[in-house]
Write an enzyme that holds these catalytic residues in place. Structure first.
Site, PDB file in Angstrom:
ATOM      1  N   ASN A  42      37.796  39.459  43.545  1.00 11.36           N
ATOM      2  CA  ASN A  42      39.096  39.758  42.922  1.00 11.36           C
ATOM      3  C   ASN A  42      39.202  41.231  42.538  1.00 11.36           C
ATOM      4  O   ASN A  42      38.231  41.837  42.070  1.00 11.36           O
ATOM      5  CB  ASN A  42      39.356  38.845  41.713  1.00 11.36           C
ATOM      6  CG  ASN A  42      38.271  38.854  40.672  1.00 11.36           C
ATOM      7  OD1 ASN A  42      37.101  38.985  40.976  1.00 11.36           O
ATOM      8  ND2 ASN A  42      38.660  38.721  39.428  1.00 11.36           N
ATOM      9  N   ILE A  43      40.387  41.773  42.769  1.00 14.78           N
ATOM     10  CA  ILE A  43      40.651  43.183  42.480  1.00 14.78           C
ATOM     11  C   ILE A  43      41.877  43.242  41.568  1.00 14.78           C
ATOM     12  O   ILE A  43      42.987  42.888  41.998  1.00 14.78           O
ATOM     13  CB  ILE A  43      40.979  43.986  43.775  1.00 14.78           C
ATOM     14  CG1 ILE A  43      40.008  43.664  44.924  1.00 14.78           C
ATOM     15  CG2 ILE A  43      41.081  45.481  43.467  1.00 14.78           C
ATOM     16  CD1 ILE A  43      38.695  44.380  44.908  1.00 14.78           C
ATOM     17  N   GLU A  44      41.662  43.676  40.337  1.00 12.45           N
ATOM     18  CA  GLU A  44      42.760  43.699  39.352  1.00 12.45           C
ATOM     19  C   GLU A  44      43.454  45.063  39.332  1.00 12.45           C
ATOM     20  O   GLU A  44      43.015  46.018  39.982  1.00 12.45           O
ATOM     21  CB  GLU A  44      42.210  43.330  37.970  1.00 12.45           C
ATOM     22  CG  GLU A  44      41.605  41.938  37.998  1.00 12.45           C
ATOM     23  CD  GLU A  44      41.175  41.412  36.652  1.00 12.45           C
ATOM     24  OE1 GLU A  44      41.048  42.188  35.686  1.00 12.45           O
ATOM     25  OE2 GLU A  44      40.959  40.187  36.577  1.00 12.45           O
ATOM     26  N   CYS A  53      43.558  37.885  44.272  1.00 10.13           N
ATOM     27  CA  CYS A  53      42.434  36.960  44.111  1.00 10.13           C
ATOM     28  C   CYS A  53      41.389  37.159  45.209  1.00 10.13           C
ATOM     29  O   CYS A  53      41.696  37.593  46.324  1.00 10.13           O
ATOM     30  CB  CYS A  53      42.914  35.517  44.214  1.00 10.13           C
ATOM     31  SG  CYS A  53      44.055  35.010  42.934  1.00 10.13           S
ATOM     32  N   GLU A  55      39.997  34.964  47.052  1.00  6.61           N
ATOM     33  CA  GLU A  55      40.251  34.160  48.261  1.00  6.61           C
ATOM     34  C   GLU A  55      41.094  34.939  49.268  1.00  6.61           C
ATOM     35  O   GLU A  55      40.810  34.958  50.467  1.00  6.61           O
ATOM     36  CB  GLU A  55      40.993  32.862  47.899  1.00  6.61           C
ATOM     37  CG  GLU A  55      40.201  31.900  47.048  1.00  6.61           C
ATOM     38  CD  GLU A  55      40.407  32.102  45.559  1.00  6.61           C
ATOM     39  OE1 GLU A  55      40.488  33.261  45.101  1.00  6.61           O
ATOM     40  OE2 GLU A  55      40.472  31.089  44.854  1.00  6.61           O
ATOM     41  N   CYS A  90      44.185  29.324  43.362  1.00  8.46           N
ATOM     42  CA  CYS A  90      45.534  29.277  42.778  1.00  8.46           C
ATOM     43  C   CYS A  90      46.546  28.894  43.867  1.00  8.46           C
ATOM     44  O   CYS A  90      46.238  28.912  45.066  1.00  8.46           O
ATOM     45  CB  CYS A  90      45.896  30.616  42.141  1.00  8.46           C
ATOM     46  SG  CYS A  90      46.360  31.885  43.333  1.00  8.46           S
TER      47      CYS A  90
HETATM   48  N1  THU Z   1      41.278  34.754  40.414  1.00  7.52           N
HETATM   49  C1  THU Z   1      40.737  34.666  41.668  1.00  7.52           C
HETATM   50  O1  THU Z   1      40.173  35.636  42.178  1.00  7.52           O
HETATM   51  N2  THU Z   1      40.847  33.479  42.324  1.00  7.52           N
HETATM   52  C2  THU Z   1      41.449  32.357  41.824  1.00  7.52           C
HETATM   53  O2  THU Z   1      41.487  31.330  42.482  1.00  7.52           O
HETATM   54  C3  THU Z   1      42.082  32.399  40.514  1.00  7.52           C
HETATM   55  C4  THU Z   1      41.954  33.672  39.758  1.00  7.52           C
HETATM   56  C5  THU Z   1      41.127  36.005  39.672  1.00  7.52           C
HETATM   57  C6  THU Z   1      42.386  36.759  39.407  1.00  7.52           C
HETATM   58  C7  THU Z   1      42.030  37.548  38.181  1.00  7.52           C
HETATM   59  O3  THU Z   1      41.405  38.764  38.548  1.00  7.52           O
HETATM   60  C8  THU Z   1      40.987  36.695  37.461  1.00  7.52           C
HETATM   61  O4  THU Z   1      40.570  35.717  38.410  1.00  7.52           O
HETATM   62  C9  THU Z   1      41.498  35.990  36.220  1.00  7.52           C
HETATM   63  O5  THU Z   1      42.666  35.313  36.475  1.00  7.52           O
END
Ligand code: THU
Length: 135
Positions: A42-44, A53, A55, A90
């Site tokens: 995941n990259i915010e 996300c 995935e 998600c």
């Molecule tokens: N996130 C994912 O990478 N995959 C998921 O299926 C749900 C959430 C990440 C997004 C965000 O960076 C962190 O988890 C918290 O929501």
């Protein structure tokens, strides 16, 4: 076993998670039609909604390397308090999965390394499609 390889890859890529806001690290690994493994984490973003996300990063990584089909995806997080808990992809990621393979196998790994298997249809019984004339 492919599950073990995917889990190992997801556990490794998680160290690259860019998650300074949630501090929640997710790793994903996919097996492509050509039997290669591609990973994503995941990259915010400071503009939170731009976060992507693990995935989707893994799927797009495979596609940008020329893969046309993805057979399975494994998702793992090391950030849950309870190591028995599983995280599920998600809704946005499930729609992206549906775009590339409606029969994709979805593997969830918890903090203890246990794996649960689902089909996409189980997690997303219907997905958005235009002019496919299926449903
Ligand atoms: N996130 C994912 O990478 N995959 C998921 O299926 C749900 C959430 C990440 C997004 C965000 O960076 C962190 O988890 C918290 O929501």
């Amino acid at each position: 076993m492919i599950e073990d390889k995917l889990l190992k890859a997801a556990m490794e890529v998680i160290k690259f998670s860019y998650s300074p806001y949630s501090k929640f690290r997710v790793g994903a690994a996919v097996e492509s039609g050509s039997e290669r493994i591609y990973t994503g984490t995941n990259i915010e973003n400071t503009s939170y909604g731009l976060t992507i996300c693990a995935e989707r990063v893994a799927i797009f990584n495979a596609l940008s390397n020329g893969e046309k089909r993805i057979l399975r995806i494994l998702v793992y997080s090391d950030s849950l308090k309870n190591p028995k808990q599983f995280i599920y992809p998600c809704g946005a990621c499930l729609q992206v999965i549906a775009e590339f393979n409606e029969e994709m196998e979805i593997l969830l790994a918890n903090g203890n390394g246990s794996i649960r298997k689902f089909s996409l249809i189980e997690l997303l019984p219907n997905n958005f499609q235009i002019n496919k004339g299926k449903r």
